[in-house]
Design an enzyme around this catalytic site. Structure first.
Site, PDB file in Angstrom:
ATOM      1  N   ARG A 248      22.105  18.890 -66.357  1.00 25.55           N
ATOM      2  CA  ARG A 248      21.945  20.321 -66.116  1.00 25.55           C
ATOM      3  C   ARG A 248      20.474  20.737 -66.137  1.00 25.55           C
ATOM      4  NH1 ARG A 248      27.243  22.979 -69.188  1.00 25.55           N
ATOM      5  NH2 ARG A 248      28.375  21.028 -69.342  1.00 25.55           N
ATOM      6  N   VAL A 249      19.624  19.837 -66.587  1.00 30.75           N
ATOM      7  CA  VAL A 249      18.182  20.145 -66.567  1.00 30.75           C
ATOM      8  C   VAL A 249      17.618  19.817 -65.188  1.00 30.75           C
ATOM      9  CG1 VAL A 249      15.948  19.407 -67.496  1.00 30.75           C
ATOM     10  CG2 VAL A 249      17.838  19.926 -69.032  1.00 30.75           C
TER      11      VAL A 249
END
Lengths: 506, 132
Positions: free
Chosen positions: A369-370
């Site tokens: 998700r980064v």
């Protein structure tokens, strides 16, 4: 300097003379029941939740415990050691303190238990500082977004599922799919970085941990690593506190502005240990017999991994929790809990493993998700096309099995996809620097490997890396710069690939 | 949920303030039923029986020493306990001998331990020397 006997005796006498005889009231309770690592104590009316309790014999502490159940007619205590040393009628002494562990540079290179006691043969741990095992996670104001990469050295992860410092990335898969291998390769890749690795083994076989320590020593990274071990034969109470103890050790370094990598191997066993303790404490069982606060068990642990803002030191803890699934079921209770807490997952499949795809990453189901915020510029430029090519390959692969007559374009995409998949395979204990990864992936995504036979891709890769180390050192250095893959650098890299490929062919 | 101690204290209070044992017990049983704790009656009665002295304000204290203590020392200890626990209506000391203590005395009452033994002081001295 030689000190004689008289001087030592004189000093001892001085110390005895200045010794202040004091006594204080101690709060005690009486052991009413003991068994299975749990002690029920009558009394201790003023004890607080998670307060440490000591059991003594001849004024020496034989074992300690933590008060976890404050009941109307007694206190339930989990024993952090051998509960057979305690018998009914013994006194339990409240300490007035919560559980804490020794932390500091003295623990680097050491193997310890969750109480911070030595398990190796390098002498006692002489730490000057203690940190509480349970601590509230950093608040919103103290954090900043994850932007520095944590390089795992594994091509498939650093390109498609990049991890940043301060991120929580779950490693999930069935047994024997390479979960621990990914974590250990990541630790080995931190050898020449400023990241401090901590490996927390929860309920693992001690033979497995011994092999891991041997590998870490072989790759010269053990000196800066801390191994926290709660083995399979240790009480469930130690498995319960092991991840929190490891996190406390990590927080010491984070508070000093350093970056830490912590691996929890694995949180499934951690959940089992907590379930065992809760059932023995007669707490009401919920779904799959887990206690009602099983989510909180992991959320409060993983929230302590963060990237602090520069105002608060700028340190970080990157967490790689591991979860073992049964028969690939990622929708089970504990896996879904931890997936919802973490910032992405690396999904390993047994089928891929047996097909020879190692690491057995399912790139389609894995996510970070980064994302590219945690990649160097050069890798960002290469990885974007890589993701698209791999996604197209996955779509076409199934289709191609049933079709005999394919157009040129489809065949080209399939060949490219096969070469990319082959290139993403990587041997264990051979993490690759990110600049070398960029170089080989650049060659693959730009179709420069189409002439190389599929079965010789790995050989080509090894040879090309050696070629670059001898003839293209500057290219590798320039790839790590913030300017990324400039037009000029790209041309140089392309020429290197072409030159090497020609010599490889001949 | 009320603890065994709370129920036992209620039963003791009723026994002191009601005109007859029958009324006291009836009221107690009604209260127990209102709280849905009838199943705990046996445990509560057992607790009441074994802790009657505590409920009536009598403090029982174990006094452990290396040698037998004389009357004067026991009186000193009683007076000390009276000072720190003014709510105690009476104090009963139960002496015990443990030669391992070397000297001094250990006083155990309610949830509190006062360790004034020589053994404890020697342990404290050893720990303070080890810290240097």
């Amino acid at each position: 300097m030689k000190i004689n006997k008289e001087e030592i005796l004189a000093e001892l006498k001085t110390q005895i003379d200045v010794f202040q005889n004091t006594f204080k009231q101690e709060h005690v309770g009486r052991v009413a029941e003991v068994g299975d690592g749990i002690v029920k104590v009558v009394g201790l009316d003023a004890i607080k939740m998670s307060e440490m309790v000591e059991f003594k014999k001849d004024e020496q502490v034989i074992v300690s415990g933590v008060a976890l159940n404050l009941l109307t007619d007694g206190v339930g205590i989990i024993v952090l050691g051998d509960s057979t040393l305690i018998k009914e009628g013994d006194l339990a002494y409240a300490t007035g303190k919560i559980l804490s562990v020794p932390v500091g540079n003295e623990l680097l290179g050491r193997v310890v238990n969750p109480l911070g006691e030595q398990l190796d043969d390098q002498g006692p741990i002489k730490a000057m500082t203690n940190y509480p095992v349970e601590k509230i996670a950093p608040g919103v104001v103290t954090r900043e977004s994850v932007k520095n990469p944590l390089q795992t050295g594994i091509k498939a992860i650093d390109s498609v599922i990049p991890i940043g410092r301060g991120q929580r990335e779950l490693i999930i898969g069935d047994r024997q799919t390479g979960k621990t291998a990914i974590a250990i390769d990541t630790i080995i890749n931190q050898k020449d970085t400023d990241v401090i690795p901590i490996y927390v083994a929860i309920g693992q076989k001690e033979s497995k941990v011994a092999k891991i320590i041997v590998e870490l020593k072989k790759h010269n990274v053990m000196d800066k690593t801390i191994v926290v071990l709660a083995g399979a034969s240790d009480p469930a109470a130690l498995s319960y506190i092991a991840p929190y103890a490891g996190c406390a050790m990590a927080e010491y370094f984070m508070d000093q502005g350093k970056d830490v990598l912590i691996v929890y191997d694995d949180l499934s066993k951690h959940a089992w240990a907590y379930r065992e303790i809760s059932l023995l404490l007669r707490r009401p069982p919920g779904r799959e017999a887990y206690p009602g606060d099983i989510f909180y068990l992991h959320s409060r642990l993983l929230e302590r991994s963060a990237k602090l803002s520069s105002d608060f030191g700028g340190g970080s803890i990157t967490a790689l929790p591991i979860i073992e699934t049964q028969a690939g079921d990622v929708s089970a209770y504990i896996p879904t809990n931890v997936i919802s807490i973490t910032d992405g997952q690396i999904y390993l499949e047994a089928d891929l493993f047996y097909q020879g795809v190692r690491p057995a990453l399912n790139v389609g189901l894995s996510v970070s998700r980064v994302g590219s915020a945690a990649q160097i510029k050069a890798m960002k430029q290469v990885a974007g096309k890589l993701r698209i090519d791999l996604a197209q390959f996955r779509e076409l692969e199934a289709f191609a099995q049933f079709s005999s007559d394919l157009d040129t374009e489809t065949k080209k995409r399939l060949e490219l996809g096969k070469r990319l998949s082959e290139l993403l395979k990587q041997d264990q204990y051979e993490p690759m620097p990110v600049t070398e990864q960029v170089a080989v992936l650049y060659a693959a995504v730009n179709g420069l490997l189409n002439e190389v036979p599929l079965e010789k891709i790995k050989l080509w890769e090894k040879g090309f890396i050696n070629y670059l180390k001898i003839n293209g050192q500057q290219i590798l250095i320039d790839l790590s710069k913030p300017t990324g893959l400039t037009a000029e650098l790209e041309e140089k890299l392309k020429q290197s690939v072409i030159e090497y490929s020609q010599s490889f062919k001949s | 949920m009320y603890s065994q101690l709370a129920y036992a204290q209620l039963l003791y209070w009723l026994s002191q303030h009601e005109s007859s044992a029958k009324i006291a017990v009836e009221k107690f049983l009604l209260f127990l039923k209102a709280n849905g704790d009838e199943k705990r009656l046996a445990a509560i009665v057992n607790f009441f029986t074994h802790n009657h002295q505590i409920l009536s304000g009598v403090l029982e204290s174990r006094v452990i020493s290396a040698n037998k203590l004389d009357k004067e020392t026991m009186t000193c200890i009683k007076n000390y306990l009276r000072r720190i626990i003014p709510s105690a209506k009476d104090i009963i000391l139960q002496p015990e001998i443990d030669t391992n203590l070397l000297g001094g005395v250990k006083i155990l009452y309610n949830d509190t331990l006062l360790d004034l033994t020589i053994k404890k002081q020697l342990t404290n001295l050893k720990n303070s020397l080890l810290k240097i």
